[in-house]
Design a protein around this motif. Structure first.
Motif, PDB file in Angstrom:
ATOM      1  N   THR A   2      46.403  41.086  34.480  1.00 41.67           N
ATOM      2  CA  THR A   2      47.684  40.531  34.894  1.00 41.67           C
ATOM      3  C   THR A   2      48.316  39.757  33.738  1.00 41.67           C
ATOM      4  OG1 THR A   2      46.738  38.432  35.643  1.00 41.67           O
ATOM      5  CG2 THR A   2      46.814  40.247  37.247  1.00 41.67           C
ATOM      6  N   MET A   3      49.611  39.581  33.832  1.00 46.98           N
ATOM      7  CA  MET A   3      50.343  38.848  32.795  1.00 46.98           C
ATOM      8  C   MET A   3      49.816  37.415  32.694  1.00 46.98           C
ATOM      9  SD  MET A   3      52.520  39.000  30.401  1.00 46.98           S
ATOM     10  CE  MET A   3      53.459  40.464  30.664  1.00 46.98           C
ATOM     11  N   GLU A   4      49.532  36.784  33.825  1.00 51.48           N
ATOM     12  CA  GLU A   4      49.038  35.404  33.814  1.00 51.48           C
ATOM     13  C   GLU A   4      47.698  35.315  33.075  1.00 51.48           C
ATOM     14  OE1 GLU A   4      47.391  32.138  36.944  1.00 51.48           O
ATOM     15  OE2 GLU A   4      49.196  33.234  37.529  1.00 51.48           O
ATOM     16  N   LYS A   5      46.819  36.277  33.317  1.00 49.65           N
ATOM     17  CA  LYS A   5      45.522  36.288  32.654  1.00 49.65           C
ATOM     18  C   LYS A   5      45.692  36.458  31.145  1.00 49.65           C
ATOM     19  CE  LYS A   5      41.029  38.604  32.769  1.00 49.65           C
ATOM     20  NZ  LYS A   5      40.235  39.660  33.406  1.00 49.65           N
ATOM     21  N   ILE A  49      37.568  30.689  33.645  1.00 44.54           N
ATOM     22  CA  ILE A  49      36.270  30.985  34.270  1.00 44.54           C
ATOM     23  C   ILE A  49      36.385  30.938  35.778  1.00 44.54           C
ATOM     24  CG2 ILE A  49      33.921  30.080  34.606  1.00 44.54           C
ATOM     25  CD1 ILE A  49      34.053  29.191  31.607  1.00 44.54           C
ATOM     26  N   THR A  50      37.056  29.934  36.298  1.00 39.08           N
ATOM     27  CA  THR A  50      37.219  29.796  37.746  1.00 39.08           C
ATOM     28  C   THR A  50      38.011  30.951  38.339  1.00 39.08           C
ATOM     29  OG1 THR A  50      37.150  27.386  37.547  1.00 39.08           O
ATOM     30  CG2 THR A  50      38.105  28.293  39.560  1.00 39.08           C
ATOM     31  N   CYS A  51      39.046  31.379  37.673  1.00 37.75           N
ATOM     32  CA  CYS A  51      39.931  32.395  38.214  1.00 37.75           C
ATOM     33  C   CYS A  51      39.456  33.822  37.985  1.00 37.75           C
ATOM     34  CB  CYS A  51      41.329  32.253  37.615  1.00 37.75           C
ATOM     35  SG  CYS A  51      42.197  30.760  38.116  1.00 37.75           S
ATOM     36  N   TYR A  52      38.786  34.069  36.863  1.00 38.31           N
ATOM     37  CA  TYR A  52      38.561  35.468  36.473  1.00 38.31           C
ATOM     38  C   TYR A  52      37.097  35.858  36.254  1.00 38.31           C
ATOM     39  CZ  TYR A  52      43.552  35.096  35.827  1.00 38.31           C
ATOM     40  OH  TYR A  52      44.880  34.878  36.031  1.00 38.31           O
ATOM     41  N   CYS A  53      36.171  34.929  36.465  1.00 40.51           N
ATOM     42  CA  CYS A  53      34.760  35.292  36.290  1.00 40.51           C
ATOM     43  C   CYS A  53      33.994  35.196  37.602  1.00 40.51           C
ATOM     44  CB  CYS A  53      34.110  34.396  35.252  1.00 40.51           C
ATOM     45  SG  CYS A  53      34.755  34.663  33.599  1.00 40.51           S
TER      46      CYS A  53
END
Length: 53
Positions: A2-5, A49-53
């Protein structure tokens, strides 16, 4: 991705480049400013880490 990532990864990369730069001492930053940059890097890394792992 995603763009945010992607934007988050870019910000982490930029701050990490500054924090780990051999030239950091040449930026004429105070120790407090350097610590703030490190805190920001830690916060962004934790968010990733919280959002994508």
């Amino acid at each position: 991705m995603t763009m945010e990532k992607l934007q988050l990864l870019e910000r982490i990369h930029k701050l990490a480049s500054i924090v780990h730069s051999e030239d950091l001492k040449d930026f004429n930053l105070t120790e407090e400013s350097i610590q703030e940059i490190r805190k920001a890097l830690d916060a962004l890394t934790e968010k990733y880490i919280t959002c994508y792992c």
